[in-house]
Motif scaffolding. Structure first.
Motif, PDB file in Angstrom:
ATOM      1  N   LYS A   1     -16.170  21.883  -3.657  1.00 39.98           N
ATOM      2  CA  LYS A   1     -15.196  20.945  -4.226  1.00 39.98           C
ATOM      3  C   LYS A   1     -14.346  20.197  -3.392  1.00 39.98           C
ATOM      4  N   CYS A   2     -15.130  19.240  -2.773  1.00 39.74           N
ATOM      5  CA  CYS A   2     -14.535  18.376  -2.044  1.00 39.74           C
ATOM      6  C   CYS A   2     -13.816  17.204  -2.848  1.00 39.74           C
ATOM      7  N   LEU A   3     -12.501  17.182  -2.720  1.00 37.81           N
ATOM      8  CA  LEU A   3     -11.750  16.314  -3.847  1.00 37.81           C
ATOM      9  C   LEU A   3     -12.306  14.971  -3.909  1.00 37.81           C
ATOM     10  N   ILE A   4     -12.850  14.192  -3.113  1.00 38.68           N
ATOM     11  CA  ILE A   4     -13.523  12.770  -3.213  1.00 38.68           C
ATOM     12  C   ILE A   4     -14.573  12.697  -4.120  1.00 38.68           C
ATOM     13  N   GLU A   5     -15.232  13.840  -4.501  1.00 39.23           N
ATOM     14  CA  GLU A   5     -16.303  13.910  -5.395  1.00 39.23           C
ATOM     15  C   GLU A   5     -15.862  13.554  -6.859  1.00 39.23           C
ATOM     16  N   THR A   6     -14.790  13.695  -7.121  1.00 40.04           N
ATOM     17  CA  THR A   6     -14.209  13.312  -8.489  1.00 40.04           C
ATOM     18  C   THR A   6     -13.720  12.095  -8.784  1.00 40.04           C
TER      19      THR A   6
ATOM     20  N   THR B   1     -11.804  16.144   5.131  1.00 35.38           N
ATOM     21  CA  THR B   1     -12.552  17.247   4.801  1.00 35.38           C
ATOM     22  C   THR B   1     -12.236  18.268   5.362  1.00 35.38           C
ATOM     23  N   ARG B   2     -11.675  18.182   6.780  1.00 34.94           N
ATOM     24  CA  ARG B   2     -11.050  19.562   7.371  1.00 34.94           C
ATOM     25  C   ARG B   2     -10.013  20.128   6.703  1.00 34.94           C
ATOM     26  N   HIS B   3      -8.914  19.356   5.948  1.00 31.19           N
ATOM     27  CA  HIS B   3      -8.118  20.202   5.229  1.00 31.19           C
ATOM     28  C   HIS B   3      -8.226  20.235   3.627  1.00 31.19           C
ATOM     29  N   ASN B   4      -9.713  20.088   3.273  1.00 27.34           N
ATOM     30  CA  ASN B   4      -9.878  20.163   1.729  1.00 27.34           C
ATOM     31  C   ASN B   4      -9.661  21.699   1.304  1.00 27.34           C
ATOM     32  N   LYS B   5      -9.007  21.903   0.182  1.00 29.02           N
ATOM     33  CA  LYS B   5      -8.841  23.167  -0.336  1.00 29.02           C
ATOM     34  C   LYS B   5      -9.631  23.672  -1.552  1.00 29.02           C
ATOM     35  N   ASP B   6      -9.463  24.898  -1.662  1.00 31.49           N
ATOM     36  CA  ASP B   6     -10.265  25.338  -3.159  1.00 31.49           C
ATOM     37  C   ASP B   6      -8.929  25.976  -3.804  1.00 31.49           C
ATOM     38  N   CYS B   7      -8.711  25.365  -4.848  1.00 29.58           N
ATOM     39  CA  CYS B   7      -7.427  25.853  -5.700  1.00 29.58           C
ATOM     40  C   CYS B   7      -7.898  26.704  -6.910  1.00 29.58           C
ATOM     41  N   GLY B   8      -8.920  27.137  -6.993  1.00 31.26           N
ATOM     42  CA  GLY B   8      -9.456  28.099  -7.945  1.00 31.26           C
ATOM     43  C   GLY B   8      -9.056  29.600  -7.695  1.00 31.26           C
ATOM     44  N   GLY B   9      -8.951  30.355  -8.886  1.00 34.68           N
ATOM     45  CA  GLY B   9      -8.834  31.687  -8.791  1.00 34.68           C
ATOM     46  C   GLY B   9      -9.952  32.532  -9.034  1.00 34.68           C
ATOM     47  N   ASN B  10     -10.406  32.745 -10.172  1.00 38.66           N
ATOM     48  CA  ASN B  10     -11.822  33.373 -10.398  1.00 38.66           C
ATOM     49  C   ASN B  10     -12.999  32.158 -10.284  1.00 38.66           C
TER      50      ASN B  10
ATOM     51  N   THR C   1     -12.354  25.488  -7.840  1.00 35.87           N
ATOM     52  CA  THR C   1     -12.068  24.311  -8.578  1.00 35.87           C
ATOM     53  C   THR C   1     -11.361  23.191  -7.629  1.00 35.87           C
ATOM     54  N   TYR C   2     -11.171  22.060  -7.858  1.00 37.38           N
ATOM     55  CA  TYR C   2     -10.512  21.015  -7.234  1.00 37.38           C
ATOM     56  C   TYR C   2      -8.988  21.066  -7.379  1.00 37.38           C
ATOM     57  N   CYS C   3      -8.288  20.788  -6.308  1.00 35.58           N
ATOM     58  CA  CYS C   3      -6.841  20.999  -6.124  1.00 35.58           C
ATOM     59  C   CYS C   3      -6.365  19.789  -6.796  1.00 35.58           C
TER      60      CYS C   3
ATOM     61  N   PHE D   1      -1.448  18.061  -1.347  1.00 35.02           N
ATOM     62  CA  PHE D   1      -1.570  17.403  -0.342  1.00 35.02           C
ATOM     63  C   PHE D   1      -0.391  16.143  -0.164  1.00 35.02           C
ATOM     64  N   PRO D   2      -0.224  15.845   1.167  1.00 35.37           N
ATOM     65  CA  PRO D   2       1.019  15.029   1.325  1.00 35.37           C
ATOM     66  C   PRO D   2       0.705  13.599   0.538  1.00 35.37           C
ATOM     67  N   ARG D   3       1.879  12.944   0.272  1.00 30.29           N
ATOM     68  CA  ARG D   3       1.785  11.574  -0.267  1.00 30.29           C
ATOM     69  C   ARG D   3       1.658  10.490   0.917  1.00 30.29           C
ATOM     70  N   THR D   4       1.119   9.488   0.530  1.00 34.66           N
ATOM     71  CA  THR D   4       0.891   8.383   1.493  1.00 34.66           C
ATOM     72  C   THR D   4       1.471   7.069   0.878  1.00 34.66           C
ATOM     73  N   THR D   5       1.184   5.982   1.710  1.00 34.13           N
ATOM     74  CA  THR D   5       2.017   4.622   1.178  1.00 34.13           C
ATOM     75  C   THR D   5       0.712   3.752   0.755  1.00 34.13           C
ATOM     76  N   ASN D   6       1.117   2.858  -0.145  1.00 30.53           N
ATOM     77  CA  ASN D   6       0.198   1.732  -0.523  1.00 30.53           C
ATOM     78  C   ASN D   6       0.177   0.645   0.521  1.00 30.53           C
ATOM     79  N   ILE D   7      -0.659  -0.311   0.379  1.00 27.96           N
ATOM     80  CA  ILE D   7      -0.573  -1.420   1.442  1.00 27.96           C
ATOM     81  C   ILE D   7      -0.504  -2.725   0.751  1.00 27.96           C
ATOM     82  N   LEU D   8       0.187  -3.668   1.298  1.00 24.27           N
ATOM     83  CA  LEU D   8       0.276  -4.969   0.848  1.00 24.27           C
ATOM     84  C   LEU D   8       0.060  -6.029   1.863  1.00 24.27           C
ATOM     85  N   TYR D   9      -0.805  -6.644   1.664  1.00 24.84           N
ATOM     86  CA  TYR D   9      -1.548  -7.658   3.015  1.00 24.84           C
ATOM     87  C   TYR D   9      -1.089  -9.299   2.353  1.00 24.84           C
ATOM     88  N   HIS D  10      -0.402  -9.924   3.413  1.00 27.86           N
ATOM     89  CA  HIS D  10      -0.082 -11.165   3.000  1.00 27.86           C
ATOM     90  C   HIS D  10      -1.173 -12.148   3.768  1.00 27.86           C
TER      91      HIS D  10
END
Length: 560
Positions: free
Chosen positions: A60-65, A215-224, A227-229, A234-243
């Protein structure tokens, strides 16, 4: 026979009743036909053989979704819209760090399909110079804009990994100019869009980023269940503006502009001048948190005002799982409104622009709240599909979790496409033209066959794209191509008014996708059109008594 003169005659009375019953039955049939007849036919064109490879794994690698984008553009200026589709990549199972999403195999390439005169498509990926996308990249979205004003649309492809700017050489080929331009970004980019935030006549570039993840920090958030987390893991990040410097290079102004001051889980992005001050503003759909509205201060800086202006949270004050976004005027009051697609257990966000920098929730009044709540929306657009002069709503849907039915039987992974027709600011669900249940993602809008009726192309995880071809009708229309002189060449950011309707010229919006740059208006039974263009340069241009049912090019006056 006049009914009121024969009401005492039982035979005549019976005849009247039969006539009334027949009339009622006929009216009912007409109403049913009006509701059930689809605006679209789902017709895969010949030659469009792309399959979106998201490479799902047991881990369940999150980018797959999250992929993939769709772009509608006329890359060779032959007057026909072509289709660019972003692919995912190969994910090892188990995933290995450092990330290396092998894309040597052609089935993992992004693809460019040239439209032929007969409506079929030819794969021109290799001859256009777009084969391969870098082994470290997992594809996400695409933006389209003529950043050097040479008359040919360029492509910017976002990825987990390095983004790529492809310059259109004007001869049917593209060149990777990412390094020279300085727009590789990095991390997990999702959506992007070209716009001119400082009105200098050159298109700048905004990129949303999702989170700090690998991928090193991917998690599985399922119980039984595996599933994807959710993004909050995961920590938030910034958007980018290019002039855009105007010499083929861009400067990262994320810090100096104030954009980087707000970290988030950015997915969709859309642009419009919501307060009419002449400068384009930015709306970012964030996943699982407050949505961001960046007000353009007109001096190269932005201030995030989503909460204070009423466009940041749900009607009950909660966060939204924002996916896609459209920033257009749905009720013809001249002010751009915002619709944000979300995940289930939330209703799609509908933020009406009340003027004076105030937005209010109109999910209930528009009927959109009743159409959501158990569905997951992604690509979204407000387009006049029936050409009656009111913008209709299209959303491609599909849950983010491929095993959601095991976790919650009331939800479904594969979902139907939503089409809702606008009746004076209230939307009514109608047949989309497809009974397919899909995991829809990107959606791009444009007139594929130049018949004056808007079409849609969507991406589907693990499947071919869906092409919704408009059946057309008898209503009139006008499609406008803008040619900027003092403004950017394609007039992105212009406010265009036709017969009481307003559209904001843009290729950005939806989810990870780029739509036709032409500005389309449905005109109902109008025989003439009055057009007003407020260009990004500030020039106001008026054209009266324009013939309808045509593709019209409007050139900006070189002097105000």
């Amino acid at each position: 026979m006049r009914v009121e003169e024969n009401c005492g005659n039982s035979r005549n009375n019976s005849l009247v009743k039969r006539v009334v019953r027949v009339c009622l039955a006929s009216c009912l049939l007409v109403l049913v036909a009006a509701v059930t007849d689809s605006v679209f036919d789902l017709k895969p064109p010949l030659g469009l053989d792309f399959v979106l490879q998201n490479s799902p794994t047991p881990q369940k690698c999150l980018i797959e979704t999250m992929p993939g984008g769709v772009a509608l553009l006329d890359y060779n200026n032959d007057g026909l819209l072509d289709i660019f589709l972003v692919n995912g990549g190969h994910i090892s199972s188990p995933a290995k760090y450092p990330d290396n999403f092998d894309r040597h195999d052609p089935r993992y390439w992004n693809r460019l399909y040239r439209q032929n005169k007969d409506g079929s498509f030819t794969d021109v990926t290799e001859q256009a110079g777009l084969a391969g996308a870098g082994d470290g990249n997992y594809g996400m979205g695409v933006a389209v804009g003529d950043y050097d004003n040479d008359g040919y649309p360029d492509l910017y492809v976002t990825s987990y990994g390095k983004n790529i700017l492809y310059h259109n050489n004007g001869d049917g080929t593209f060149t990777d100019v990412t390094t020279k331009a300085g727009v590789a970004a990095g991390g997990w980019s999702v959506s992007a869009g070209f716009f001119d935030y400082d009105n200098d006549g050159r298109l700048d570039l905004f990129v949303t980023r999702y989170m700090e993840w690998d991928t090193r920090h991917n998690k599985d958030c399922g119980g039984n269940f595996h599933t994807y987390c959710p993004p909050g893991e995961f920590p938030r990040t910034t958007n980018i503006l290019y002039h855009n410097r105007g010499d083929g290079t861009f400067e990262d102004v994320s810090q100096s502009s104030g954009i980087a001051a707000k970290k988030g889980h950015g997915l969709g992005v859309a642009f419009a001048d919501y307060d009419g001050d002449g400068f384009t503003d930015i709306y970012v759909a964030n996943d699982g948190m407050q949505q961001y509205l960046f007000h353009n201060n007109g001096n190269g800086t932005f201030t995030e005002v989503g909460l204070e202006e009423g466009a940041g949270l749900s009607v009950d004050g909660g966060p939204l799982s924002g996916m896609g976004v459209v920033f257009q005027d749905y009720d013809n009051d001249g002010l751009p409104d915002i619709i944000v697609t979300t995940l289930p257990r939330q209703t799609y966000g509908v933020f009406h622009n009340d003027g004076h920098s105030v937005f209010s929730d109109r999910g209930l009044q528009t009927g959109i709240r009743m159409m959501s709540g158990v569905t997951s929306g992604w690509g979204v657009g407000l387009e006049d599909f029936d050409n009656d002069g009111q913008k209709d709503l299209f959303i491609t849907q599909g849950h983010v979790l491929d095993n959601v039915e095991q976790i919650d039987p009331s939800l479904k992974y594969l979902e139907p496409t939503l089409l809702a027709i606008n009746h004076g600011g209230r939307f009514e669900r109608v047949d989309s033209g497809s009974n397919d249940l899909v995991a829809g993602r990107g959606a791009a809008f444009g007139d594929l066959n130049n018949d004056g009726w808007m079409d849609v192309v969507t991406s589907v995880l693990g499947q071919h794209p869906q092409v919704f071809l408009n059946r057309g009708g008898n209503a009139h229309w006008l499609t406008i191509t803008l040619r900027g002189t003092r403004s950017n060449r394609d007039g992105l950011g212009a406010r265009v008014k036709v017969n009481g309707q307003t559209r904001f010229a843009t290729t950005a919006g939806s989810y990870e996708s780029a739509s036709d740059k032409r500005v389309h208006f449905g005109l109902g039974d109008a025989k003439k059109a009055n057009v007003e263009v407020l260009w990004p340069s500030g020039t106001r241009q008026t054209l009266n008594d324009i013939r309808v049912d045509q593709n019209l090019e409007i050139r900006e006056p070189e002097r105000p």
